[in-house]
Design a protein around this motif. Sequence first.
Motif, mmCIF file in Angstrom:
data_model
loop_
_atom_site.group_PDB
_atom_site.id
_atom_site.type_symbol
_atom_site.label_atom_id
_atom_site.label_comp_id
_atom_site.label_asym_id
_atom_site.label_seq_id
_atom_site.Cartn_x
_atom_site.Cartn_y
_atom_site.Cartn_z
ATOM 1 N N LEU B 78 84.305 32.842 22.304
ATOM 2 C CA LEU B 78 85.312 33.217 23.290
ATOM 3 C C LEU B 78 84.621 33.271 24.638
ATOM 4 N N THR B 79 85.163 32.583 25.615
ATOM 5 C CA THR B 79 84.627 32.643 26.970
ATOM 6 C C THR B 79 85.585 33.427 27.852
ATOM 7 N N VAL B 80 85.043 34.362 28.590
ATOM 8 C CA VAL B 80 85.817 35.086 29.584
ATOM 9 C C VAL B 80 85.445 34.470 30.930
ATOM 10 N N SER B 81 86.401 33.790 31.557
ATOM 11 C CA SER B 81 86.123 32.986 32.734
ATOM 12 C C SER B 81 86.498 33.713 34.021
ATOM 13 N N ASN B 82 85.778 33.362 35.072
ATOM 14 C CA ASN B 82 86.097 33.877 36.413
ATOM 15 C C ASN B 82 86.401 35.374 36.338
ATOM 16 N N MET B 83 85.422 36.129 35.885
ATOM 17 C CA MET B 83 85.642 37.529 35.555
ATOM 18 C C MET B 83 85.925 38.402 36.769
ATOM 19 N N SER B 84 86.721 39.417 36.532
ATOM 20 C CA SER B 84 87.001 40.456 37.510
ATOM 21 C C SER B 84 86.753 41.804 36.828
ATOM 22 N N PRO B 85 86.668 42.890 37.597
ATOM 23 C CA PRO B 85 86.441 44.201 36.963
ATOM 24 C C PRO B 85 87.490 44.558 35.909
ATOM 25 N N GLU B 86 88.691 44.016 36.033
ATOM 26 C CA GLU B 86 89.746 44.293 35.054
ATOM 27 C C GLU B 86 89.429 43.708 33.670
ATOM 28 N N ASP B 87 88.473 42.797 33.616
ATOM 29 C CA ASP B 87 88.069 42.220 32.336
ATOM 30 C C ASP B 87 87.057 43.092 31.596
ATOM 31 N N SER B 88 86.631 44.161 32.205
ATOM 32 C CA SER B 88 85.690 45.071 31.544
ATOM 33 C C SER B 88 86.363 45.684 30.330
ATOM 34 N N SER B 89 85.836 45.383 29.173
ATOM 35 C CA SER B 89 86.440 45.801 27.906
ATOM 36 C C SER B 89 85.443 45.568 26.786
ATOM 37 N N ILE B 90 85.856 45.959 25.592
ATOM 38 C CA ILE B 90 85.157 45.551 24.382
ATOM 39 C C ILE B 90 85.921 44.367 23.796
ATOM 40 N N TYR B 91 85.185 43.344 23.434
ATOM 41 C CA TYR B 91 85.789 42.159 22.826
ATOM 42 C C TYR B 91 85.311 42.088 21.372
ATOM 43 N N LEU B 92 86.271 41.993 20.466
ATOM 44 C CA LEU B 92 85.949 41.971 19.041
ATOM 45 C C LEU B 92 86.494 40.710 18.395
ATOM 46 N N CYS B 93 85.727 40.160 17.485
ATOM 47 C CA CYS B 93 86.250 39.092 16.658
ATOM 48 C C CYS B 93 86.473 39.629 15.248
ATOM 49 N N GLU B 103 93.896 41.738 4.814
ATOM 50 C CA GLU B 103 93.167 42.603 5.730
ATOM 51 C C GLU B 103 92.202 41.781 6.558
ATOM 52 N N GLN B 104 91.766 42.369 7.649
ATOM 53 C CA GLN B 104 90.799 41.707 8.509
ATOM 54 C C GLN B 104 89.519 42.521 8.563
ATOM 55 N N TYR B 105 88.420 41.786 8.718
ATOM 56 C CA TYR B 105 87.106 42.390 8.867
ATOM 57 C C TYR B 105 86.584 42.058 10.256
ATOM 58 N N PHE B 106 85.970 43.071 10.867
ATOM 59 C CA PHE B 106 85.632 42.973 12.276
ATOM 60 C C PHE B 106 84.142 42.864 12.514
ATOM 61 N N GLY B 107 83.808 42.177 13.604
ATOM 62 C CA GLY B 107 82.450 42.204 14.104
ATOM 63 C C GLY B 107 82.191 43.499 14.861
ATOM 64 N N PRO B 108 80.949 43.706 15.283
ATOM 65 C CA PRO B 108 80.580 44.963 15.942
ATOM 66 C C PRO B 108 81.049 45.061 17.389
ATOM 67 N N GLY B 109 81.580 43.976 17.942
ATOM 68 C CA GLY B 109 82.104 44.024 19.293
ATOM 69 C C GLY B 109 81.063 43.705 20.358
ATOM 70 N N THR B 110 81.569 43.273 21.502
ATOM 71 C CA THR B 110 80.754 43.005 22.698
ATOM 72 C C THR B 110 81.313 43.837 23.834
ATOM 73 N N ARG B 111 80.476 44.713 24.369
ATOM 74 C CA ARG B 111 80.917 45.547 25.491
ATOM 75 C C ARG B 111 80.592 44.825 26.780
ATOM 76 N N LEU B 112 81.628 44.472 27.527
ATOM 77 C CA LEU B 112 81.477 43.726 28.772
ATOM 78 C C LEU B 112 81.818 44.623 29.954
ATOM 79 N N THR B 113 80.917 44.657 30.913
ATOM 80 C CA THR B 113 81.152 45.368 32.173
ATOM 81 C C THR B 113 81.047 44.358 33.302
ATOM 82 N N VAL B 114 82.078 44.317 34.129
ATOM 83 C CA VAL B 114 82.097 43.383 35.255
ATOM 84 C C VAL B 114 81.996 44.191 36.554
ATOM 85 N N THR B 115 81.002 43.866 37.355
ATOM 86 C CA THR B 115 80.788 44.608 38.606
ATOM 87 C C THR B 115 81.158 43.756 39.821
#
Lengths: 116, 115
Positions: B78-93, B103-115
């Motif tokens: 998953l690519t998060v393009s042209n990021m802004s601070p509003e994109d700061s989130s945890i992204y999980l697959c 049922e679904q099984y989850f990855g540990p997540g990616t914590r993204l902070t956009v400054t």
Amino acid sequence: AQTVTQSQPEMSVQEAETVTLSCTYDTSESDYYLFWYKQPPSRQMILVIRQEAYKQQNATENRFSVNFQKAAKSFSLKISDSQLGDAAMYFCAYTTATGANSKLTFGKGITLSVRP
Amino acid sequence: SAVISQKPSRDICQRGTSLTIQCQVDSQVTMMFWYRQQPGQSLTLIATANQGSEATYESGFVIDKFPISRPNLTFSTLTVSNMSPEDSSIYLCSVGLAAGPYEQYFGPGTRLTVT
């Protein structure tokens, strides 16, 4: 559209006591699945328990059990003998039985704290 | 069940840049899902990725902003393009079972902070 409602944002329980987390859902489907997921501060989503709508018997996994009331569209989670490690955010989730691309609809979650 | 890993686990990025998040599964799966979770909030589905076809995006999410690749049955990005601070989130697959109870099984997540 299906919706999942968790109306309690936070709950607290004394260690070794029992706590019940509430969840209601809305659907017009007759065949579906319900889940409770746990998300501790580590962020890892962990499947706690599952319930098939066609089963009348409530699911149980060790200290975790559900009270599934199909007519009332209610699906609560009971945690017995609460432990400090149970502190986490808990999400109720729903999916229809339409295959592997079935999307999960999540409730807003409830934060559970456990007092020592 | 399935074991899922994500890279990176966290990142701090500047606005206007892009970040690609990788999701690897230890077994072949048909469907993979990408979610966004803002701090203290629930999960919102971004898109569903099926191997060999275009991803299916949920309302409010577009391919230009969140391009997804699914080159084989064990990997997705998953690519998060042209990021802004509003994109700061945890992204999980997550991955879904091919048979009930779905049922679904989850990855540990990616914590993204956009400054």
